[in-house]
Design a protein around this motif. Structure first.
Motif, PDB file in Angstrom:
ATOM      1  N   ILE A 128       8.067 -17.729   1.252  1.00  0.00           N
ATOM      2  CA  ILE A 128       9.262 -17.552   0.441  1.00  0.00           C
ATOM      3  C   ILE A 128       9.272 -16.074   0.067  1.00  0.00           C
ATOM      4  CG2 ILE A 128      10.492 -18.207  -1.664  1.00  0.00           C
ATOM      5  CD1 ILE A 128       7.628 -20.380  -0.739  1.00  0.00           C
ATOM      6  N   GLU A 129      10.358 -15.394   0.369  1.00  0.00           N
ATOM      7  CA  GLU A 129      10.401 -13.970   0.008  1.00  0.00           C
ATOM      8  C   GLU A 129      10.812 -13.800  -1.447  1.00  0.00           C
ATOM      9  OE1 GLU A 129      11.729 -12.073   4.291  1.00  0.00           O
ATOM     10  OE2 GLU A 129      13.128 -12.042   2.618  1.00  0.00           O
ATOM     11  N   ILE A 130      10.146 -12.877  -2.104  1.00  0.00           N
ATOM     12  CA  ILE A 130      10.501 -12.536  -3.471  1.00  0.00           C
ATOM     13  C   ILE A 130      10.859 -11.052  -3.496  1.00  0.00           C
ATOM     14  CG2 ILE A 130       9.637 -12.322  -5.850  1.00  0.00           C
ATOM     15  CD1 ILE A 130       9.968 -15.232  -5.058  1.00  0.00           C
ATOM     16  N   THR A 131      12.023 -10.742  -4.023  1.00  0.00           N
ATOM     17  CA  THR A 131      12.443  -9.343  -4.106  1.00  0.00           C
ATOM     18  C   THR A 131      12.331  -8.878  -5.549  1.00  0.00           C
ATOM     19  OG1 THR A 131      13.973  -9.823  -2.332  1.00  0.00           O
ATOM     20  CG2 THR A 131      14.245  -7.709  -3.441  1.00  0.00           C
ATOM     21  N   SER A 132      11.570  -7.813  -5.751  1.00  0.00           N
ATOM     22  CA  SER A 132      11.296  -7.336  -7.109  1.00  0.00           C
ATOM     23  C   SER A 132      11.736  -5.886  -7.276  1.00  0.00           C
ATOM     24  CB  SER A 132       9.791  -7.417  -7.397  1.00  0.00           C
ATOM     25  OG  SER A 132       9.304  -8.696  -7.103  1.00  0.00           O
ATOM     26  N   THR A 133      11.905  -5.505  -8.529  1.00  0.00           N
ATOM     27  CA  THR A 133      12.213  -4.097  -8.800  1.00  0.00           C
ATOM     28  C   THR A 133      10.890  -3.324  -8.935  1.00  0.00           C
ATOM     29  OG1 THR A 133      12.439  -4.740 -11.095  1.00  0.00           O
ATOM     30  CG2 THR A 133      14.462  -4.317  -9.900  1.00  0.00           C
ATOM     31  N   VAL A 134      10.825  -2.222  -8.220  1.00  0.00           N
ATOM     32  CA  VAL A 134       9.614  -1.393  -8.228  1.00  0.00           C
ATOM     33  C   VAL A 134       9.470  -0.727  -9.600  1.00  0.00           C
ATOM     34  CG1 VAL A 134       8.549   0.650  -7.182  1.00  0.00           C
ATOM     35  CG2 VAL A 134       9.749  -1.009  -5.748  1.00  0.00           C
ATOM     36  N   ASN A 135       8.241  -0.525 -10.020  1.00  0.00           N
ATOM     37  CA  ASN A 135       7.992   0.132 -11.308  1.00  0.00           C
ATOM     38  C   ASN A 135       8.218   1.635 -11.177  1.00  0.00           C
ATOM     39  OD1 ASN A 135       7.287   0.479 -13.936  1.00  0.00           O
ATOM     40  ND2 ASN A 135       5.075   0.241 -13.602  1.00  0.00           N
ATOM     41  N   ASN A 136       9.388   1.986 -10.694  1.00  0.00           N
ATOM     42  CA  ASN A 136       9.768   3.376 -10.482  1.00  0.00           C
ATOM     43  C   ASN A 136      10.155   3.974 -11.840  1.00  0.00           C
ATOM     44  OD1 ASN A 136      11.177   5.734  -9.802  1.00  0.00           O
ATOM     45  ND2 ASN A 136      11.906   4.869  -7.874  1.00  0.00           N
ATOM     46  N   PRO A 137       9.521   5.099 -12.245  1.00  0.00           N
ATOM     47  CA  PRO A 137       9.846   5.662 -13.558  1.00  0.00           C
ATOM     48  C   PRO A 137      11.323   6.024 -13.666  1.00  0.00           C
ATOM     49  CG  PRO A 137       8.396   7.126 -12.289  1.00  0.00           C
ATOM     50  CD  PRO A 137       8.494   5.849 -11.526  1.00  0.00           C
ATOM     51  N   LYS A 158       0.874  -3.219 -11.873  1.00  0.00           N
ATOM     52  CA  LYS A 158       2.017  -2.453 -12.417  1.00  0.00           C
ATOM     53  C   LYS A 158       2.797  -1.710 -11.321  1.00  0.00           C
ATOM     54  CE  LYS A 158       0.521  -1.908 -17.189  1.00  0.00           C
ATOM     55  NZ  LYS A 158      -0.456  -2.978 -17.152  1.00  0.00           N
ATOM     56  N   LEU A 159       2.906  -2.339 -10.162  1.00  0.00           N
ATOM     57  CA  LEU A 159       3.683  -1.737  -9.077  1.00  0.00           C
ATOM     58  C   LEU A 159       5.144  -2.175  -9.156  1.00  0.00           C
ATOM     59  CD1 LEU A 159       1.151  -2.266  -6.134  1.00  0.00           C
ATOM     60  CD2 LEU A 159       1.628  -0.124  -7.334  1.00  0.00           C
ATOM     61  N   ILE A 160       5.368  -3.299  -9.853  1.00  0.00           N
ATOM     62  CA  ILE A 160       6.750  -3.772 -10.047  1.00  0.00           C
ATOM     63  C   ILE A 160       6.981  -3.995 -11.532  1.00  0.00           C
ATOM     64  CG2 ILE A 160       7.005  -4.851  -7.783  1.00  0.00           C
ATOM     65  CD1 ILE A 160       6.342  -7.547  -9.122  1.00  0.00           C
ATOM     66  N   ASN A 216       0.812  -1.218   0.000  1.00  0.00           N
ATOM     67  CA  ASN A 216       0.000   0.000   0.000  1.00  0.00           C
ATOM     68  C   ASN A 216       0.844   1.266   0.000  1.00  0.00           C
ATOM     69  OD1 ASN A 216      -2.535  -0.999  -0.337  1.00  0.00           O
ATOM     70  ND2 ASN A 216      -2.860  -1.359   1.840  1.00  0.00           N
ATOM     71  N   ARG A 217       2.066   1.169   0.489  1.00  0.00           N
ATOM     72  CA  ARG A 217       2.969   2.326   0.397  1.00  0.00           C
ATOM     73  C   ARG A 217       3.207   2.635  -1.083  1.00  0.00           C
ATOM     74  NH1 ARG A 217       6.235   2.823   5.270  1.00  0.00           N
ATOM     75  NH2 ARG A 217       7.618   4.203   4.137  1.00  0.00           N
ATOM     76  N   LEU A 218       3.345   1.596  -1.889  1.00  0.00           N
ATOM     77  CA  LEU A 218       3.527   1.823  -3.329  1.00  0.00           C
ATOM     78  C   LEU A 218       2.242   2.355  -3.941  1.00  0.00           C
ATOM     79  CD1 LEU A 218       5.557  -1.295  -4.546  1.00  0.00           C
ATOM     80  CD2 LEU A 218       6.393   0.829  -3.582  1.00  0.00           C
ATOM     81  N   ARG A 219       1.121   1.755  -3.525  1.00  0.00           N
ATOM     82  CA  ARG A 219      -0.173   2.197  -4.070  1.00  0.00           C
ATOM     83  C   ARG A 219      -0.442   3.648  -3.727  1.00  0.00           C
ATOM     84  NH1 ARG A 219      -3.217  -3.035  -1.949  1.00  0.00           N
ATOM     85  NH2 ARG A 219      -3.110  -4.364  -3.770  1.00  0.00           N
ATOM     86  N   ALA A 220      -0.005   4.054  -2.531  1.00  0.00           N
ATOM     87  CA  ALA A 220      -0.292   5.423  -2.076  1.00  0.00           C
ATOM     88  C   ALA A 220       0.645   6.449  -2.710  1.00  0.00           C
ATOM     89  CB  ALA A 220      -0.219   5.486  -0.555  1.00  0.00           C
ATOM     90  N   GLY A 221       1.479   6.036  -3.636  1.00  0.00           N
ATOM     91  CA  GLY A 221       2.271   7.017  -4.390  1.00  0.00           C
ATOM     92  C   GLY A 221       3.769   6.936  -4.161  1.00  0.00           C
ATOM     93  N   GLU A 222       4.220   5.977  -3.347  1.00  0.00           N
ATOM     94  CA  GLU A 222       5.658   5.919  -3.081  1.00  0.00           C
ATOM     95  C   GLU A 222       6.412   5.113  -4.140  1.00  0.00           C
ATOM     96  OE1 GLU A 222       6.700   5.021   0.980  1.00  0.00           O
ATOM     97  OE2 GLU A 222       5.135   6.323   1.743  1.00  0.00           O
ATOM     98  N   ILE A 223       5.746   4.871  -5.245  1.00  0.00           N
ATOM     99  CA  ILE A 223       6.373   4.119  -6.333  1.00  0.00           C
ATOM    100  C   ILE A 223       7.590   4.869  -6.865  1.00  0.00           C
ATOM    101  CG2 ILE A 223       5.031   5.066  -8.269  1.00  0.00           C
ATOM    102  CD1 ILE A 223       4.558   2.080  -9.062  1.00  0.00           C
ATOM    103  N   ASN A 224       7.581   6.199  -6.682  1.00  0.00           N
ATOM    104  CA  ASN A 224       8.708   7.008  -7.148  1.00  0.00           C
ATOM    105  C   ASN A 224       9.882   6.984  -6.174  1.00  0.00           C
ATOM    106  OD1 ASN A 224       7.271   7.954  -9.424  1.00  0.00           O
ATOM    107  ND2 ASN A 224       6.140   9.332  -8.063  1.00  0.00           N
ATOM    108  N   THR A 225       9.616   6.459  -4.982  1.00  0.00           N
ATOM    109  CA  THR A 225      10.642   6.498  -3.938  1.00  0.00           C
ATOM    110  C   THR A 225      11.483   5.231  -3.924  1.00  0.00           C
ATOM    111  OG1 THR A 225       9.111   7.792  -2.613  1.00  0.00           O
ATOM    112  CG2 THR A 225      10.983   6.810  -1.454  1.00  0.00           C
ATOM    113  N   TRP A 226      10.818   4.079  -4.028  1.00  0.00           N
ATOM    114  CA  TRP A 226      11.494   2.800  -3.796  1.00  0.00           C
ATOM    115  C   TRP A 226      12.018   2.173  -5.077  1.00  0.00           C
ATOM    116  CZ3 TRP A 226      12.449   2.484   1.114  1.00  0.00           C
ATOM    117  CH2 TRP A 226      11.593   3.113   2.009  1.00  0.00           C
TER     118      TRP A 226
END
Lengths: 384, 305
Positions: A287-296, A106-108, A78-88
């Motif tokens: 199982i943890e999965i680490t993904s790249t954020v869909n950061n522009p 499209k968060l990652i 939800n941090r990504l959904r709330a607009g932090e996609i540009n941060t992480w």
């Protein structure tokens, strides 16, 4: 030239400040665009944010690496959904979220397959390419890398309840009136929803009928009422060691390994022999999965970091990062496995890891989680 | 350069009546402070506005300011919702904390003013010192003290006794934790309040034959009341928002209102519901504070000495 008085200077300052405020986001964005080469932001579970893992990467790259750890998946997403996609740049959550939620939303964004596929060959057999949770639903894209994992059901003090009894009795331990007041509940509400369903004899990862919800509610009220305490991992381990409780619901290698490493091998994560999960399984594993954020403006270091943690020595450090100790998929590589001492293997219950994973269903999303959680929260309030 | 020179006073003088009025309204200092004040104001208001906005957003969504619904409040006021239990516990524990602290802090405040003499400063430091340590760390310390085979239980067993009482993970220990945590917040306003009681008045009353109880009831207590009430108000407002005590010492044997708000923002991911609850609690505390402050004559308390 126009005459400048103190007032007009102040007016100018005001207008300037206004313009600056309006341009603020743009200004920041520009700054960010310029600086991302040496900046990496990671949103993760506890462990990846430790200095042991991050410091070598920092000195290797000279980058500013920030990591924030949270202790539940929905909050991070939800941090990504709330607009932090540009941060992480990187997000590290449990297995189903990348494939089922974050990619469709499209968060990652996918990883370059050619660069990352070879790493899977060095992982433990169950993680071999194409590993389900690292791939998109249609199997065409690689969407994250696997590393830490573990069974996560409940923890007992084997001095009070033997491993055999615990595995055999399974979740019915929490239905036993004799054990009321002798168990704790880890404050990990998504897992508690799964476990209350299982204690009620219901598979959590499906759509539930009203009758099943009634049973869930009854079970939640009874189990929460009978708990001696609800608390974090430290509180659970402390209460187990001191003898305040004999067992606690929601727990496993992730939670009990620090206590085992601290000289309490009598505390043990238990995966029941049987249960209501598909295939008659009694436990759940993550199982943890680490993904790249869909950061522009994704930091180029994101991919470097994902490769960095695959190295045997770094994977070992990740496994034993401060706070929680866990097996890692990279232990399939002998060079990595050999770095683990006997005590470390004992802390992560290596002796029973395979059989426990075999008896566990994989963490999944409960379709009617919101309703179940509301019922469980209401049940929690009735403790007082 | 000449353009930048400070204009002669005559030219800088306000040119119209409107400007004259404006100039009189804000001093130079105030005008210079305006940008900073504005920034601070925004910093103060932005989170409140966001919370307020979220309180009226569609449940379990992030549609802040783009949707409007009273559904969140309807959920909270639904008679089947047990959230009132959390509210009840928070209010009850806060009231009890205030009552217990008033009784405990008064003699200490009295002592700091009139009995401890030159030791007063040192004793005050002892009460302030714990505030330098994180509240959570102090509460975990108490857990180690009270836990089975911990400091208390272990020592008593070592002395050959049957061991300590089982007090951890109960509402009672939560109250203990709150009393412990908020003691300084009651003590110091109360000490200030008692310091404002003129000793001459007390002496005069005694000379005129008033008994100790009479002096306390008719002179000390009413004159120290502003300090006492501020201490009570401060403690109440802090205590009603307390969570750490119920979580760490109380083992969540009860769920307090701020914990409910936290759950809504974390595991439930229902920010609108959490915001609506936060707004309700804020209004409740705000109304209570305004009511209490309207009964207080701050000038009388602060204007003296």
């Amino acid at each position: 030239m126009a005459h400048i008085s103190r007032r007009s200077v102040l007016q100018g300052m005001g207008a300037g400040l206004g313009a600056l405020a309006a341009a603020g986001p743009l200004f920041n964005a520009n700054k960010a665009f310029a600086a991302r080469e040496k900046e990496l932001n990671i949103l993760c579970w506890e462990g990846y944010n430790s200095a042991q893992v991050l410091d070598p990467f920092r000195s290797q790259t000279g980058a500013t690496v920030k990591a924030e750890s949270l202790t539940n998946d929905p909050t991070m997403i939800n941090r990504l959904r709330a607009g932090e996609i540009n941060t992480w740049d990187l997000i590290n959550v449990n297995n189903p979220w990348a494939r089922k939620v974050m990619l469709p939303e499209k968060l990652i964004k996918p990883l370059p397959k050619a660069e990352f596929e070879p790493f899977f060959a060095k992982m433990m057999p169950e993680f071999k390419w194409p590993y389900k949770w690292a791939m998109s639903e249609d199997g065409s894209e690689l969407i994250g890398m696997a590393q830490r994992f573990g069974p996560y059901s409940f923890v007992v003090n084997t001095d009070k309840i033997s491993r055999k009894t615990a595995e055999d009795t399974g979740w019915d331990l929490f239905n036993d009136p004799a054990l009321a007041g002798k168990y704790g509940i880890l404050e990990s509400d998504d897992w508690n929803v799964f476990n209350i369903f299982i204690i009620a004899g219901i598979d959590p990862f499906k759509v539930h009928t009203p009758e099943e919800f009634t049973k869930f509610e009854e079970t939640a009220k009874r189990v929460f009422k009978g708990a001696k305490l609800i608390g974090d991992i430290a509180s659970m381990n402390q209460a187990l060691i001191s003898g305040e409780i004999d067992l606690h619901m929601t727990g496993g290698t992730y939670s009990v390994s620090p206590a085992r490493a601290d000289g309490h091998p009598n505390l043990r994560g238990i995966t029941p022999l049987r249960g209501p999960l598909p295939g008659g399984k009694g436990g759940i594993a993550w199982i943890e999965i680490t993904s790249t954020v869909n950061n522009p403006n994704l930091s180029p270091l994101a991919l470097d970091f994902l490769k960095y943690v695959q190295a045997p020595d770094v994977a070992h450090t990740v496994a034993f990062a401060e706070g929680t100790f866990n097996p890692v998929a990279q232990m399939g590589n002998k060079a990595c496995f050999d770095l683990f001492t006997k005590d470390e293997l004992d802390a992560i219950q290596w002796d029973s890891l395979q059989e426990e994973m075999d008896r566990s269903a994989e963490y999944d999303i409960v379709p009617d989680y919101d309703k179940a959680l509301d019922l469980m929260n209401a049940a929690k309030r009735l403790r007082g | 350069m000449a353009d930048l020179a400070i204009a002669p006073a005559r030219e800088a003088a306000p040119e119209s009546t409107a400007q004259l009025r404006h100039a009189r309204m804000l001093s130079v200092g105030a005008r210079c402070a305006l940008p900073v004040a504005l920034l601070l104001g925004i910093g103060f208001l932005a989170p409140l506005v966001a919370i307020f906005g979220y309180a009226f957003a569609t449940p379990r969504s992030f549609d802040v300011f783009t949707s409007f619904t009273l559904a969140n409040f309807a959920t909270l006021f639904d008679t089947t919702n047990t959230v009132w239990l959390s509210f009840f516990w928070s209010c009850g524990l806060a009231l009890l904390t205030v009552a217990i602290l008033a009784v405990i802090a008064y003699p200490i405040a009295y002592g700091l003013n009139l009995v401890f003499g030159r030791w007063s400063a040192l004793i005050s430091v002892f009460f302030v010192f714990p505030l330098f340590v994180s509240e959570n760390v102090r509460l975990y310390g108490w857990v180690l003290f009270f836990i089975k085979n911990g400091v208390l239980d272990g020592t008593l067993k070592w002395l050959g006794l049957s061991g300590g009482p089982e007090v951890l993970y109960t509402p009672g220990i939560t109250l203990f934790g709150m009393v412990y945590t908020y003691l300084p917040f009651m003590l110091f306003p109360m000490t200030l309040g008692l310091a404002l009681v003129p000793r001459d008045l007390v002496d005069a009353a005694r000379d005129l034959g008033a008994g100790r109880l009479f002096i306390w009831r008719e002179i000390e207590l009413p004159l120290a009341m502003p300090g006492i009430l501020i201490g009570m108000l401060l403690t109440f407002v802090l205590a009603i928002g307390a969570t750490a005590e119920a979580k760490i010492l109380g083992g969540q044997s009860i769920i307090v209102i701020s914990h409910d708000i936290e759950i809504a923002f974390t595991y439930s991911q229902n920010w609108p519901l959490g915001s609506a609850l936060a707004v309700l609690v804020t209004f409740f505390i705000g109304a209570l504070t305004l009511f209490a402050l309207s009964k207080l004559d701050l000038d009388r308390m602060l204007g003296r000495r």
